[in-house]
Each structure stands twice: as C-alpha cells, then as structure tokens.
Motif scaffolding. Structure first.
Motif, short mmCIF file in Angstrom:
data_model
loop_
_atom_site.label_atom_id
_atom_site.label_comp_id
_atom_site.label_asym_id
_atom_site.label_seq_id
_atom_site.Cartn_x
_atom_site.Cartn_y
_atom_site.Cartn_z
N GLN B 33 0.79 -1.51 -0.22
CA GLN B 33 0.05 -0.32 0.02
C GLN B 33 0.78 0.83 -0.08
OE1 GLN B 33 -2.37 0.22 3.26
NE2 GLN B 33 -4.34 1.96 2.40
N GLY B 34 2.11 1.30 0.91
CA GLY B 34 2.81 2.48 0.90
C GLY B 34 3.37 3.00 -0.29
N ALA B 35 4.01 1.32 -1.03
CA ALA B 35 4.85 1.82 -2.59
C ALA B 35 3.36 2.54 -3.23
CB ALA B 35 5.08 0.33 -3.00
N ILE B 36 2.14 2.29 -3.32
CA ILE B 36 1.72 2.19 -4.62
C ILE B 36 0.47 4.02 -3.92
CG2 ILE B 36 -0.49 2.19 -5.42
CD1 ILE B 36 -0.12 -0.07 -4.94
N GLU B 37 0.87 4.13 -3.01
CA GLU B 37 0.57 5.57 -2.63
C GLU B 37 1.67 6.58 -2.59
OE1 GLU B 37 -2.61 4.93 0.90
OE2 GLU B 37 -0.40 5.45 1.58
N ALA B 38 2.40 5.93 -2.18
CA ALA B 38 3.82 7.05 -3.32
C ALA B 38 4.25 6.82 -4.39
CB ALA B 38 5.14 6.30 -2.54
N ALA B 39 3.89 6.35 -5.35
CA ALA B 39 3.83 6.01 -6.35
C ALA B 39 3.04 7.28 -6.77
CB ALA B 39 4.00 4.66 -7.79
N LEU B 40 1.91 7.48 -7.02
CA LEU B 40 0.69 7.47 -7.62
C LEU B 40 0.76 8.90 -6.32
CD1 LEU B 40 -2.37 5.42 -7.02
CD2 LEU B 40 -1.39 5.91 -8.44
N GLY B 41 0.82 9.21 -5.57
CA GLY B 41 1.03 10.90 -5.20
C GLY B 41 1.98 11.26 -5.93
N ARG B 42 3.05 11.21 -6.37
CA ARG B 42 4.51 11.33 -6.96
C ARG B 42 4.06 11.89 -8.16
NH1 ARG B 42 10.40 8.81 -8.07
NH2 ARG B 42 10.67 10.25 -9.97
N HIS B 82 0.33 3.53 -16.46
CA HIS B 82 2.05 3.03 -17.20
C HIS B 82 2.65 3.23 -16.53
CE1 HIS B 82 4.24 2.23 -20.24
NE2 HIS B 82 5.05 2.88 -19.56
N SER B 83 2.64 5.35 -16.01
CA SER B 83 3.94 5.72 -15.12
C SER B 83 3.75 5.18 -13.53
CB SER B 83 3.28 7.09 -14.88
OG SER B 83 3.02 8.11 -15.75
N ALA B 84 1.90 5.38 -12.85
CA ALA B 84 2.63 4.30 -11.47
C ALA B 84 3.92 3.07 -11.78
CB ALA B 84 1.57 3.73 -11.35
N ASN B 85 3.16 2.08 -13.17
CA ASN B 85 4.22 0.78 -12.86
C ASN B 85 4.99 1.15 -13.44
OD1 ASN B 85 2.57 -1.01 -12.38
ND2 ASN B 85 1.41 -1.08 -14.64
N SER B 86 6.01 2.44 -13.80
CA SER B 86 7.68 2.92 -14.04
C SER B 86 8.24 2.87 -12.74
CB SER B 86 7.54 4.12 -14.97
OG SER B 86 6.48 3.81 -16.30
N LEU B 87 7.43 3.45 -11.72
CA LEU B 87 8.05 4.15 -10.99
C LEU B 87 7.86 2.58 -10.11
CD1 LEU B 87 6.38 7.60 -9.66
CD2 LEU B 87 8.37 6.95 -10.67
N LEU B 88 6.89 2.20 -9.56
CA LEU B 88 7.20 0.93 -8.69
C LEU B 88 7.77 -0.26 -8.58
CD1 LEU B 88 2.83 0.20 -9.35
CD2 LEU B 88 4.57 0.80 -6.56
N PRO B 89 8.05 -0.87 -8.10
CA PRO B 89 8.81 -1.83 -7.58
C PRO B 89 8.51 -3.52 -9.43
CG PRO B 89 8.65 -2.06 -5.88
CD PRO B 89 7.82 -0.75 -6.60
N PRO B 90 9.23 -3.94 -9.79
CA PRO B 90 9.15 -4.87 -10.76
C PRO B 90 7.99 -6.00 -9.65
CG PRO B 90 10.83 -5.19 -10.50
CD PRO B 90 10.76 -4.35 -9.64
N THR B 91 8.29 -6.06 -7.77
CA THR B 91 7.35 -7.50 -7.90
C THR B 91 6.34 -6.86 -7.78
OG1 THR B 91 8.74 -6.39 -5.95
CG2 THR B 91 9.50 -8.73 -7.01
N ILE B 92 6.09 -5.32 -7.69
CA ILE B 92 4.00 -4.70 -8.08
C ILE B 92 3.41 -4.18 -9.59
CG2 ILE B 92 2.14 -3.38 -6.92
CD1 ILE B 92 4.11 -2.75 -4.03
#
Lengths: 249, 249
Positions: B33-42, B82-92
């Motif tokens: 959750q923390g990783a996804i919130e950080a990516a979307l927020g950014r 697409h942008s979120a997946n670029s920021l997220l680690p490949p395991t999410i």
C-alpha cells in the motif's frame, strides 16, 4: 581408514536470479558452482572441484543441472546431501546424489541438454522472476515455423557470444518447438551441445520475428550466417532454464 | 481547470516476499500500500490514500488484489497506470484501472474474497518462493475431508491472530477444497471475509492432520473451539495468494 576416491553425481535445481551464473569466478561474485563447492568442501574438509553439465549464464535457472566430483570422503550420501542443502542458500537445492563409475563426467559424458524458455506477453509481479516478456502478443504459429528450421547440424556462431578461440561452433539440434502452458509461451530445445547464450539469441530472433519486427526469410538468412548478428540482443536470462541433461543409458 | 473528484478502482498483482504486508506502516518498513500510494502521489502531485480489499500479511502474495482511491486528478488512466508501474518495483504491478461510482469501496463493497495456498512436499530452489512445504507426502483425501468441514457460518476466532477488540470473528465460508496442480497441492477457499492469518492457520491445521500429527476428530474440535489454538503456527506466508475479490455484479 583410507577410502579410495569415488565419483559422485548430483542433480541440482537453482533460481539463478541472484547468481553470476554457474561457473566459479575469482573474486566475490556469487556463483552456483562456487556456492556448492564451498558447502561440500566445508562438510568433507577437503578441496572439492565440481564439473557441471551446462555452464548457465548470469541469471539463468536450472531444474535439472547435473554435476560430478571426485572425493576421498566415505560420508553417507544422504547425509552429505542433507548437510549441503542446510549450508546452501534456499535458491540452490541438490535434489539427488549417487555414486557413479569413475569414467563418468557430468559435462563430457552428457549426450544432450534440454533448455526451456518461458515467455509472457506482459510483465508480471509474480511470473516475471522466471520468464521473459514480449510486450505484446507474438505470432505463435510463426515462431513455431522458425523453431522447425532449427533441427539439424549447423554452425551456430551467429547466435552466440562464443569467442573465436573456442572449440568449434557446430551443434546438432535434435528438437525445437514452442508450446503454450497457461499464460506462458514455452520454447523447448534439445541439442548435443549449446554455445554461450545460444538459446537466448535464438529465442530473441524468434520473438522479434513473432512480433513482426524481423521477417521469416531474414531469420532463415540469420541461420545460414556464421557471423555474429550485430543487432540481436539475447532474450532476458530470467526466462531460461537448463531443464534436463541426458546420458547414454 | 477544476475536475470533480473521481473514484478509481485498481487491480494489483504482487510478489509479497520482500514486503511487510499490504498495509501502510509508519517508519521505513516497505509495504505494498505504501509503495503504491507513494507512486500515485508522486505522479498526481496530491496525497493519495488507497483502500485495499484484503490486508495481506507480511510475505503473502496477490494475483487479484483490488484497491480504490479518490482523486481530483483528471489524468488519463492508461497513462496513470503506465507511469505508476514505471515507478513501482517490478514485484508490484497494477494490472487494471478504471473509474467506478463514488459509492464503490474496495473493502466494504466486496462480497467475497478467494485465497489459494500452494503446498510442496519438498523444498524447491525455484518453487518455494511461492509455496509452503509439508516436508513429506500429506494425505490428500484427509485434507479434503477437513476442507469439506469448513463451509458455513461460524466463529473462526480459534484460527486467527485477531485481537479481542476487533469487529467480530464470524465468517461465512462459501467453498473450500484442495486440488492437485503439477507438483503442488493447492487449497482454494472463498468467504465473505477472513480474519488475520486465518487461511494460514486453517492450512496449518490441515497439513498437520494430513501428515498424521493431528487426528481428524481433533481438527473438528478445533473448528468448534473459539479460543486461539496455542500450539498451531500459521503455515508459511510464501504459499498464500489473495487470488480474487468479487463484487456484486
């Protein structure tokens, strides 16, 4: 009690993600061979040198690697295997160990190697650890027409990182085909031997053709060539498994 | 241009191995959750708070987690994903994103969750990343007789880490069974809701019975109990996947 040296054959499974390939290297890079030699050496208190049937590249996995070594130790093999697996990281498992005649050599006695390459259309958080990715739907029938061109004896120098000082680039492919398994496209290839990165170069050429970026005639021409293909990058190591090594019965 | 807030629904896949579970935590522990919130927020330059349908434990994976969030951003969703997946680690990986009515809430609107547990007889260098291990052959028929006891509405407090201040421990299990898939034993269970670590406690009880260390009558008695079972440890998180979340059509 002195025990005559015996030759031991092992089967080994590994997740190659965090290893710099099979082959022992000087320096601190973790390799599968290095890890197994260190574990066996520590248990048997002797220097152990193992020979693997396939020298898998950095990041390549194995379901059925075979390796052999000679030892003066009389330790019971079930206990040796159990102890080695306790010392090894969980991403390397010795799955079988048995005595073989001294004439057995995992690499030179092997009559064929089988590799499988797993391919996904889209990156997956879970499956991408053990698969390459085409980023789109490849033409499955086209890839199988290319696979059907592979069997036979030919010079595969074009599909390899082999340097000119290597011992020949002639390989005999006995079978090659793509099949579907769940969300994966799987390429299965068997040959008497493989050159360095050969499966990954072949897979890359078939994916490029399957995705319409190379035409089939061009792939056929690549196969006729014996010069390293300058624009082809090997497919992602994550998708490749050394699957099985066969020996004369 | 001001855009009214919209509600977005996402489907998410993750390899939970290196995460301290789904739920955001204060401090440096990595959570999904923390990783996804950080990516979307950014990307959207706003504070994003997402709600997940299932709060998976540390090390548990997901094939079909569902989460929702409200945003004032008008960004096109394909681009956002697409942008979120670029920021997220490949395991999410976010695998789908679409607008839903504001009344939609990933957790409260869900009518059922399906989990699957993958079990191996022996540790594997490759498969153990996504599987638990019974270290021996369990009695498959016995495990399925236990699974058949699970459907229905009951208090599952005995099979949970839920504290006494939680909102009830009654769950309705709609289906539960074991099946074989290749070298795996797979347990599939669907319920309206699950308590903390409930699937892993149930699986542990079934494995213990399947391995002959608990008898079936004892398992049945455990099911009748509403007191936390003191001697049962939850099965290894590596084998568990949040598989699918269902909503009223």
């Amino acid at each position: 009690m002195t025990v005559p040296a015996r030759t031991i054959r092992m089967e080994i499974e590994y997740d190659g993600t965090d290893f710099s390939g099979w082959q022992r290297q000087s320096g601190a890079l973790p390799t599968v061979q290095g890890a197994i030699e260190a574990a066996l050496g520590r248990i048997m208190q002797e220097n152990v040198s193992i020979d693997g049937a396939g020298r898998t590249d950095k990041g390549v996995h194995a379901r059925g690697q075979v390796a052999s070594f000679a030892t003066a130790s009389a330790m019971e093999l079930g206990r040796l295997m159990h102890s080695a697996n306790s010392l090894l990281p969980p991403t390397i498992r010795i799955t079988a160990m048995r005595p073989v005649p001294d004439s057995f050599h995992a690499r030179f006695s092997a009559t064929s190697r089988e590799y499988r390459y797993f391919l996904l259309e889209h990156p997956s958080a879970i499956d991408s650890r053990f698969a390459g990715c085409s980023r789109g739907r490849p033409d499955f029938a086209a890839m199988n027409r290319l696979a059907a061109m592979l069997p036979g004896t030919r010079d595969f120098a074009a599909f390899s990182k082999e340097g000119p000082d290597q011992q020949g680039t002639i390989c005999t492919v006995t079978s090659a085909r793509w099949y579907r398994s769940g969300r994966f496209y799987v390429f299965r290839i068997e040959a008497n031997r493989f050159l360095r990165s050969m499966v990954r170069f072949l897979v890359a050429g078939m994916i490029e053709t399957g995705m319409g970026r190379i035409d089939e005639a061009e792939f056929a021409k690549m196969l006729e060539s014996t010069r390293r293909l300058p624009n082809l990058k090997p497919a992602d190591a994550a998708g490749l498994f050394l699957w099985k090594v066969r020996y004369r019965a």
